[in-house]
Design an enzyme around this catalytic site. Structure first.
Site, PDB file in Angstrom:
ATOM      1  N   ALA A   1      38.302  28.648  26.608  1.00  0.00           N
ATOM      2  CA  ALA A   1      38.094  28.695  28.053  1.00  0.00           C
ATOM      3  C   ALA A   1      37.732  27.294  28.540  1.00  0.00           C
ATOM      4  CB  ALA A   1      36.993  29.691  28.380  1.00  0.00           C
TER       5      ALA A   1
ATOM      6  N   CYS B   1      37.714  26.073  31.331  1.00  0.00           N
ATOM      7  CA  CYS B   1      36.917  26.085  32.557  1.00  0.00           C
ATOM      8  C   CYS B   1      35.423  26.191  32.279  1.00  0.00           C
ATOM      9  CB  CYS B   1      37.327  27.260  33.441  1.00  0.00           C
ATOM     10  SG  CYS B   1      39.090  27.358  33.677  1.00  0.00           S
TER      11      CYS B   1
ATOM     12  N   ARG C   1      45.718  40.091  14.649  1.00  0.00           N
ATOM     13  CA  ARG C   1      46.904  40.234  15.496  1.00  0.00           C
ATOM     14  C   ARG C   1      48.198  39.908  14.754  1.00  0.00           C
ATOM     15  NH1 ARG C   1      44.817  38.448  21.541  1.00  0.00           N
ATOM     16  NH2 ARG C   1      42.783  39.462  21.348  1.00  0.00           N
TER      17      ARG C   1
ATOM     18  N   TRP D   1      31.151  44.381  59.987  1.00  0.00           N
ATOM     19  CA  TRP D   1      32.447  43.719  59.860  1.00  0.00           C
ATOM     20  C   TRP D   1      32.267  42.627  58.813  1.00  0.00           C
ATOM     21  CZ3 TRP D   1      36.737  45.388  62.569  1.00  0.00           C
ATOM     22  CH2 TRP D   1      36.507  46.193  63.675  1.00  0.00           C
TER      23      TRP D   1
END
Lengths: 447, 447
Positions: B42, B44, B72, B433
């Site tokens: 990651a 970020c 996998r 709202w």
């Protein structure tokens, strides 16, 4: 176009319509009759007043009666009760100051709201037993808690008002018992939200009595206990929050038709069976965005939206009141829970869909980011069309992400489309795949 | 269907594609060549490692190489660099351990990512000057800060990486100077976000040098100052974050076509000009959901989405990589800022729209609710069609609400439709709202 627009009821729907109409057509006479003192108040803020986080009920008033009169030039009459409507003659009969008079209208909006349901419990009139639906009842509970110093509270009803009041009274130091007739709290939010919220309420010290029918209240003058079928539970104060019923008597007597839900039936412009009579807010039906069927969801935004649209329609710009997804959000202590659309599979089947749902739990932020907590998302889709039908979310942060699904419902999006949304990602805010998108990916694989 | 699927590059796009393909077709041979050590990390999260909030870079690894191999069943080869592609022969040439070999493929994914741009600054090779784009550079900055105890930091570039690094180094106790060539930081977020963020950065003690061109760095072996046109500013450590460039040399040499943005051109399935060659992630173009034109937005979710789709396509289920809205979100100290679609009016005009925009500021919660803070929303619409074109938001909470607009962009909604959304309301979470809906109401009145 219209010359006199009369509004019955001065809360969200009524005052939104009055304000919008006057802004759109300053020549229009706009007259609002409100039977009480308060107008345009944020009823949803009342639990936080009881909790002590909001100092004064006045803080919940969004626009004062004086401001409506002077700044918006609306003829607002508080303490004026409309007691009859004559749709043929286009008049209403108003009672005020011990007197009655007639007021004619060109367009009329019935915005009489809803009232808290008061089941015929034995002892409901005892001191210390309250419902919470008006500013006056909020003031009364607040006053009772401050002056009588109750130690134990009973909340009857595990809906959102009940949950908010549990939090409020717990914060006041009371020992809180919540009684819910159904197997779970927050029924419209679905079981996956309910179980998370129930665990959290128990953690916080709330005693939950689920699947439990209250038969009445015991006490001399003041309430002392809640009566169940086989036992009684002590309580120094009781708040009954078992839902609301639309105020439709006035409309019904005038020949205005009700729908199957018991609220006033309306068309897409909020018009009743009388051409010049509209209805909006908690007393009226709306149209469900998913099913297209009439529904009664008495929530603040629905009232505001419909009021605004009707204010435009009566001034010559026909505007649909819009469909609703029944989006709702509630704070339960440290949790946020939200729902939109159809959350319940059996409700989806009744509406003619072939629902499939998934429940996933993922971090609301990147899993490695400090303070990341879990968000549980339940997403329901239709296996025939692939459409999203509804969702619920619950967690310590991120409950507002329900808005992504609400928006998708209004757009008629498929589950695949939601899985493919370009949603905002950065570690402090979300995992790479937002939990809503993750739920959609998993659901897409099952449809 | 395909027998051998070769992936060049083991980060977001590459590993998503490899994982999805293997899951969809367990018989498929999936071979991934990654020239470095790290896969599926990651990126970020790196600023938060430098900041000290994340203990180890290993926490940023989502799936380890070992897990890819054993769980996998992906033939993942780290420290293997693909040095040539022969699309006619369907082979790649791989360099590893001082040796070279050929690997044939039936389908190929080029996921070579992007690299930090290093402008030809004088002194860029001095000790203490870093870019941040790889785990190795994050480790190097972290190490330098810990061992050399710099007191003053210069960040070159006010984009999101620059802002995140300013926060990280400030948290480390450094005196931070940020240099931005343009008049504002966070250029893609628009000016209304930038001015709020700039005020906040200054409040936090960051010295902002806007409209300021850095010409180089001064120092003997170690950096000591940043050179501007007319002055120098002391700096013990420099982080250069002026954007990234797609890694396309390998593709270009193989005759794979680039688009106008300089990234690899792809069709709706992520396919290049060669039928069996796909490209995804930071090295490839995407399609903009608003304009329908190719664009290059090197962000994590885009890479993950495209990789996943290509993994399905190469295993016999043609799946579009999807369009992107360029949705982005960034934390700047106590603020969150986000953007989606077209925020800039002149960019909208260039794309053939007739844009109108509004900026509103409203509370992110009910105004009376404790802790309510402001959210500023800028919303852009097209006056011809009424369509929403884009938005930005900035505030102490609520930046993720950009997702409502991102969803609306994917659905092609009008501004009126956004104003009419049934979004979630309760006092602790929003005004009646939502500020997004309020912005849409105001904009609808101007269209």
């Amino acid at each position: 176009m219209t010359d006199t627009f009369v509004v019955v009821g001065g809360d969200a729907a009524g005052m939104s319509a009055a304000s919008k109409a006057k802004r759109a057509d300053p020549e229009l006479d706009v007259v609002v009759f409100e039977k009480g003192e308060w107008v345009s108040y944020a009823a949803c803020g009342m639990p936080y007043y009881v909790k002590g986080e909001i100092e004064s009920l006045d803080d919940l008033v969004q626009v004062t009666p004086e401001e409506f009169r002077t700044e918006r030039d609306i003829d607002l009459r508080t303490n004026h009760e409309v007691v009859a409507i004559d749709p043929e003659a286009r008049t209403v009969t108003v009672a005020a100051n011990g007197d009655r008079f007639e007021q004619s209208y060109d367009s009329l909006l019935v915005a009489t709201g809803a009232r808290a349901i008061e089941p015929p419990f034995d002892g409901i009139d005892l001191d210390g037993v309250f419902t919470i639906h008006s500013m006056d009842s909020a003031a009364a509970i607040h006053e009772y808690v401050e002056s009588e110093r109750p130690e134990t509270a009973a909340i009857v009803g595990g809906g959102y008002v009940g949950i908010e009041m549990a939090e409020a009274l717990d914060a006041r130091g009371l020992d809180v018992h919540t009684f819910e007739m159904l197997p779970h709290v927050l029924q419209p939010f679905g079981e996956s939200v309910a179980t998370v919220v129930e665990d959290h309420l128990r953690e916080k010290g709330v005693s939950l009595h689920l699947d439990t029918t209250v038969s009445g209240f015991a006490g001399e003058d003041r309430v002392e206990a809640v009566r169940l079928e086989t036992e009684t539970v002590s309580a120094d104060v009781v708040v009954v929050g078992v839902g609301v019923a639309p105020n439709v008597a006035l409309a019904e007597e005038a020949g205005i038709e009700l729908g199957e839900t018991g609220a006033i039936a309306t068309d897409e412009y909020g018009r009743t069976n009388y051409d010049t009579v509209y209805a909006a807010g908690d007393c009226a039906e709306s149209t469900d965005v998913v099913t297209g069927e009439p529904t009664h969801v008495p929530l603040a935004l629905t009232a505001n939206r419909a009021g605004r649209a009707i204010g435009q329609t009566v001034t010559g710009t026909p505007t649909e009141v819009g469909t609703i997804a029944g989006t709702a959000i509630v704070k339960a202590f440290d949790l946020g829970a939200a729902r939109t659309g159809i959350v319940d599979e059996s409700a989806a089947r009744e509406a003619g869909f072939d629902p499939v749902s998934v429940e996933i739990t993922d971090a609301a932020r990147a899993h490695y980011y400090p303070g990341a907590t879990d968000l549980t998302v339940t997403l329901v889709g239709d296996s025939e069309t692939g459409r999203v039908l509804g969702a619920s979310v619950v967690g310590r942060e991120g409950a507002k992400r329900i808005d992504t699904v609400a928006t998708a419902l209004h757009a008629g999006m498929t589950v695949e489309e939601v899985a493919d949304l370009d949603l905002a990602y950065a570690p402090p805010f979300s995992p790479v795949w937002d939990p809503i998108a993750t739920a959609a990916k998993v659901l897409a694989g099952k449809l």
